[in-house]
Design an enzyme around this catalytic site. Structure first.
Site, PDB file in Angstrom:
ATOM      1  N   GLU A 111       0.763  -1.038   0.340  1.00 36.35           N
ATOM      2  CA  GLU A 111       0.010   0.064   0.203  1.00 36.35           C
ATOM      3  C   GLU A 111       0.861   1.346  -0.120  1.00 36.35           C
ATOM      4  O   GLU A 111       0.685   2.327  -0.848  1.00 36.35           O
ATOM      5  CB  GLU A 111      -0.701   0.087   1.186  1.00 36.35           C
ATOM      6  CG  GLU A 111      -1.503   0.907   1.435  1.00 36.35           C
ATOM      7  CD  GLU A 111      -3.069   1.202   2.744  1.00 36.35           C
ATOM      8  OE1 GLU A 111      -2.608   0.380   3.442  1.00 36.35           O
ATOM      9  OE2 GLU A 111      -3.416   2.638   2.485  1.00 36.35           O
TER      10      GLU A 111
ATOM     11  N   ASN B 272       2.849   9.858   8.296  1.00 36.08           N
ATOM     12  CA  ASN B 272       4.274   9.974   8.119  1.00 36.08           C
ATOM     13  C   ASN B 272       5.233  10.125   9.983  1.00 36.08           C
ATOM     14  O   ASN B 272       6.736   9.808  10.062  1.00 36.08           O
ATOM     15  CB  ASN B 272       4.731  11.757   7.242  1.00 36.08           C
ATOM     16  CG  ASN B 272       4.371  11.523   6.450  1.00 36.08           C
ATOM     17  OD1 ASN B 272       3.270  10.378   6.209  1.00 36.08           O
ATOM     18  ND2 ASN B 272       4.794  12.321   5.670  1.00 36.08           N
ATOM     19  N   GLU B 273       4.733  10.198  10.963  1.00 32.86           N
ATOM     20  CA  GLU B 273       5.347  10.717  12.030  1.00 32.86           C
ATOM     21  C   GLU B 273       5.861   8.708  12.272  1.00 32.86           C
ATOM     22  O   GLU B 273       7.063   8.564  12.370  1.00 32.86           O
ATOM     23  CB  GLU B 273       4.929  11.000  12.838  1.00 32.86           C
ATOM     24  CG  GLU B 273       4.509  12.326  13.410  1.00 32.86           C
ATOM     25  CD  GLU B 273       3.577  13.022  12.208  1.00 32.86           C
ATOM     26  OE1 GLU B 273       2.605  12.422  11.966  1.00 32.86           O
ATOM     27  OE2 GLU B 273       3.592  13.988  12.104  1.00 32.86           O
TER      28      GLU B 273
HETATM   29  C1  LIG Z   1      -7.753  11.020   4.348  1.00 32.37           C
HETATM   30  C2  LIG Z   1      -7.951   9.834   4.781  1.00 32.37           C
HETATM   31  C3  LIG Z   1      -8.842   7.632   4.648  1.00 32.37           C
HETATM   32  C4  LIG Z   1      -8.901   7.723   5.636  1.00 32.37           C
HETATM   33  N1  LIG Z   1      -9.095   6.268   5.346  1.00 32.37           N
HETATM   34  C5  LIG Z   1      -9.212   4.933   6.619  1.00 32.37           C
HETATM   35  C6  LIG Z   1      -9.977   4.332   5.569  1.00 32.37           C
HETATM   36  O1  LIG Z   1     -10.548   4.527   4.931  1.00 32.37           O
HETATM   37  N2  LIG Z   1     -10.204   3.090   6.615  1.00 32.37           N
HETATM   38  C7  LIG Z   1      -9.492   3.377   7.889  1.00 32.37           C
HETATM   39  O2  LIG Z   1      -9.460   2.176   8.657  1.00 32.37           O
HETATM   40  N3  LIG Z   1      -8.545   4.282   8.236  1.00 32.37           N
HETATM   41  C8  LIG Z   1      -8.540   5.093   7.861  1.00 32.37           C
HETATM   42  N4  LIG Z   1      -8.299   6.661   7.532  1.00 32.37           N
HETATM   43  C9  LIG Z   1      -7.687   6.888   8.765  1.00 32.37           C
HETATM   44  C10 LIG Z   1      -6.250   6.254   9.395  1.00 32.37           C
HETATM   45  O3  LIG Z   1      -5.439   5.298   9.319  1.00 32.37           O
HETATM   46  C11 LIG Z   1      -5.881   7.727  10.910  1.00 32.37           C
HETATM   47  O4  LIG Z   1      -6.418   8.471  10.708  1.00 32.37           O
HETATM   48  C12 LIG Z   1      -4.279   6.210  10.887  1.00 32.37           C
HETATM   49  O5  LIG Z   1      -4.136   5.652  11.453  1.00 32.37           O
HETATM   50  C13 LIG Z   1      -3.501   7.672  12.557  1.00 32.37           C
HETATM   51  O6  LIG Z   1      -4.348   7.506  13.467  1.00 32.37           O
HETATM   52  P1  LIG Z   1      -5.835   8.430  14.307  1.00 32.37           P
HETATM   53  O7  LIG Z   1      -6.154   9.402  13.290  1.00 32.37           O
HETATM   54  O8  LIG Z   1      -6.354   7.294  15.383  1.00 32.37           O
HETATM   55  O9  LIG Z   1      -3.977   9.385  14.745  1.00 32.37           O
HETATM   56  P2  LIG Z   1      -3.035   8.793  15.795  1.00 32.37           P
HETATM   57  O10 LIG Z   1      -2.978   7.255  15.532  1.00 32.37           O
HETATM   58  O11 LIG Z   1      -4.229   9.249  17.840  1.00 32.37           O
HETATM   59  O12 LIG Z   1      -2.262  10.071  16.117  1.00 32.37           O
HETATM   60  C14 LIG Z   1      -2.028  11.434  16.397  1.00 32.37           C
HETATM   61  C15 LIG Z   1      -0.624  11.679  16.258  1.00 32.37           C
HETATM   62  O13 LIG Z   1       0.008  11.274  17.035  1.00 32.37           O
HETATM   63  C16 LIG Z   1       0.903  10.846  16.199  1.00 32.37           C
HETATM   64  N5  LIG Z   1       1.862   9.288  16.763  1.00 32.37           N
HETATM   65  C17 LIG Z   1       0.671   8.807  17.255  1.00 32.37           C
HETATM   66  N6  LIG Z   1       1.346   7.186  18.001  1.00 32.37           N
HETATM   67  C18 LIG Z   1       2.843   7.935  17.804  1.00 32.37           C
HETATM   68  C19 LIG Z   1       4.443   7.488  17.819  1.00 32.37           C
HETATM   69  N7  LIG Z   1       4.391   6.359  18.417  1.00 32.37           N
HETATM   70  N8  LIG Z   1       4.962   7.971  17.004  1.00 32.37           N
HETATM   71  C20 LIG Z   1       5.320   9.565  17.408  1.00 32.37           C
HETATM   72  N9  LIG Z   1       3.894  10.249  16.756  1.00 32.37           N
HETATM   73  C21 LIG Z   1       2.639   9.370  17.178  1.00 32.37           C
HETATM   74  C22 LIG Z   1       0.823  10.604  15.118  1.00 32.37           C
HETATM   75  O14 LIG Z   1       0.965  10.736  13.254  1.00 32.37           O
HETATM   76  C23 LIG Z   1      -0.592  12.337  14.654  1.00 32.37           C
HETATM   77  O15 LIG Z   1       0.544  12.922  14.165  1.00 32.37           O
HETATM   78  C24 LIG Z   1      -8.523   7.360   6.799  1.00 32.37           C
HETATM   79  C25 LIG Z   1      -7.476   9.035   7.155  1.00 32.37           C
HETATM   80  C26 LIG Z   1      -7.645  10.018   5.605  1.00 32.37           C
HETATM   81  C27 LIG Z   1      -6.563  10.774   7.245  1.00 32.37           C
END
Ligand SMILES: Cc1cc2nc3c(=O)[nH]c(=O)nc-3n(C[C@H](O)[C@H](O)[C@H](O)COP(=O)(O)OP(=O)(O)OC[C@H]3O[C@@H](n4cnc5c(N)ncnc54)[C@H](O)[C@@H]3O)c2cc1C
Length: 381
Positions: free
Chosen positions: A241, A365-366
């Site tokens: 992916e 990206n983080e």
């Molecule tokens: C346009 C779009 C389409 C999407 N489509 C889908 C989909 O079809 N199906 C699906 O299941 N999901 C989907 N997603 C969700 C996406 O996979 C999640 O938003 C993503 O995995 C981040 O998870 P979160 O939003 O819970 O953020 P969090 O995991 O809570 O992260 C919040 C912030 O903290 C940072 N962070 C977290 N952990 C760490 C670490 N260990 N070290 C450093 N930084 C860290 C992250 O980088 C981020 O900046 C989509 C998201 C977007 C924006």
């Protein structure tokens, strides 16, 4: 770069069909209900022309094209300005998993209707507390006669409001934690116990859905891989992916060509020339790097942690290109599709807003930087 006679003939075929078939007027956004189903109709035309899944075996609706030919198809697809692929959550994200882990029965039942856009798929990986930390999945499944009963909440499912089925991980061993005891399921959305609620994105469109499951049913034949082995199944395809399948270089080459035209049409401001050139060079660099990866894979190589480089590169390149487009457009950048003077139907602004999501989806990206630090550079945690 040189292509074989067969590859050139394939390119010519794709170009001829696309030039004759791509709708003259752009379809409405695929993140709206009407736009989504207009895109589904387009997908069905692509399938009938044998172009929906060129690299798949013929038995499943493909034409057994090589990886190189798939990249050529993608270049032609974006060059022609063809509609966004609404089958992408199926054909690019679920199908590679099925090719690797699916049973013959699953492949025979699922792949062709997926490619033909008869069954539309949404990815249901994320949960409110399991995004980056996917192993924190809280949704559960318990064994019943002939299958499983599923309970929990999934979120951010792209175009989930318009889809027929989802796939995601559920905890099947109640005593397990983290990566163990998870199972990979495919689930019908149209059944008792499932509630789908749309979520609107920055552009005001119903781009996502959250899915609530209360004792919903999944049959045994809809488990991918063995029960309890879901983590292994899910992780095996995340590299493809990020690294290859989701964002082919054709997409960015086409955007780079559009920005050069936009710059010329806007009076070719010499102060922006270097940045316009950088957009084009970055897209070219991404293209060449992808062809190199494809060549390696065609000779038996694999794609691993280095796919994280790709993910960071294409997402940051996309933002930079769209920021520059807005700068070239000046005040006209803010005109919505409905405004009389909107350039390209307001597409630069719409796509700029979407580009901002690039560093978040497909693994933030983080997180990609963490992966690179540990697995490529060997740095401590
Ligand atoms: C346009 C779009 C389409 C999407 N489509 C889908 C989909 O079809 N199906 C699906 O299941 N999901 C989907 N997603 C969700 C996406 O996979 C999640 O938003 C993503 O995995 C981040 O998870 P979160 O939003 O819970 O953020 P969090 O995991 O809570 O992260 C919040 C912030 O903290 C940072 N962070 C977290 N952990 C760490 C670490 N260990 N070290 C450093 N930084 C860290 C992250 O980088 C981020 O900046 C989509 C998201 C977007 C924006």
């Amino acid at each position: 770069m040189k292509f074989s006679a067969k590859e050139q003939a394939f390119r010519a075929d794709c170009r001829a069909w696309l030039e004759a078939s791509v709708p003259q007027a752009p379809l409405r956004s695929h993140n709206t209900r009407a736009g989504f189903f207009a895109h589904v109709a387009w997908e069905r035309r692509l399938f009938e022309a044998g172009l929906a899944v060129v690299s798949w075996p013929e038995a499943y609706g493909g034409r057994a094209a090589s990886l190189m030919e798939w990249l050529i198809f993608e270049e032609e697809y974006y060059r022609a300005g063809a509609p966004a692929r609404v089958t992408q959550n199926g054909i690019f994200l679920l199908a590679p998993t099925l090719f690797e882990f699916g049973t013959d029965e699953q492949k025979a039942r699922i792949l062709r209707p997926m490619a033909a856009a008869e069954v539309m798929w949404a990815q249901a990986w994320s949960e409110p507390n399991a995004g980056s930390d996917l192993a924190n999945v809280r949704s559960t499944a318990r064994r019943v006669d002939g299958g499983w009963r599923l309970t929990g909440q999934k979120t951010w499912c792209s175009r989930g409001s318009f889809s027929d089925r989802i796939y995601g991980l559920f905890r099947t061993d109640p005593d397990s934690t983290r990566h163990r005891g998870l199972t990979y399921f495919m689930i019908d959305l149209d059944q008792p116990g499932v509630t789908v609620r749309g979520i609107h994105d920055l552009a005001g469109e119903e781009a996502f859905a959250e899915v609530f499951l209360e004792d919903a049913f999944a049959a045994d034949h809809d488990v991918i891989g063995a029960a309890g082995e879901g983590w292994k199944v899910a992780m095996a395809t995340t590299s493809s992916e990020r690294g290859l399948s989701l964002r082919s270089p054709g997409r960015y080459m086409a955007t780079a060509d559009r920005i050069i035209q936009l710059w010329k049409d806007g009076g070719a401001d010499p102060r922006l020339r270097d940045r316009v050139l950088k957009c084009w060079m970055d897209a070219q660099a991404y293209r060449l790097n992808t062809f190199q990866t494809a060549t390696r894979m065609m000779s038996g190589g694999t794609i691993g942690a280095d796919s994280s480089f790709n993910k960071i590169f294409w997402s940051e390149m996309d933002i930079a290109t769209h920021e520059l487009a807005l700068e070239i457009l000046g005040p006209r950048a803010e005109l919505l599709a409905t405004a009389p003077g909107a350039v390209e139907g307001g597409r630069w602004l719409h796509d700029f807003l979407f580009s901002l999501a690039g560093p978040i989806y497909a693994g933030t990206n983080e997180i990609q930087r963490n992966i690179l630090a540990r697995r490529v550079l060997g740095l401590p945690r």
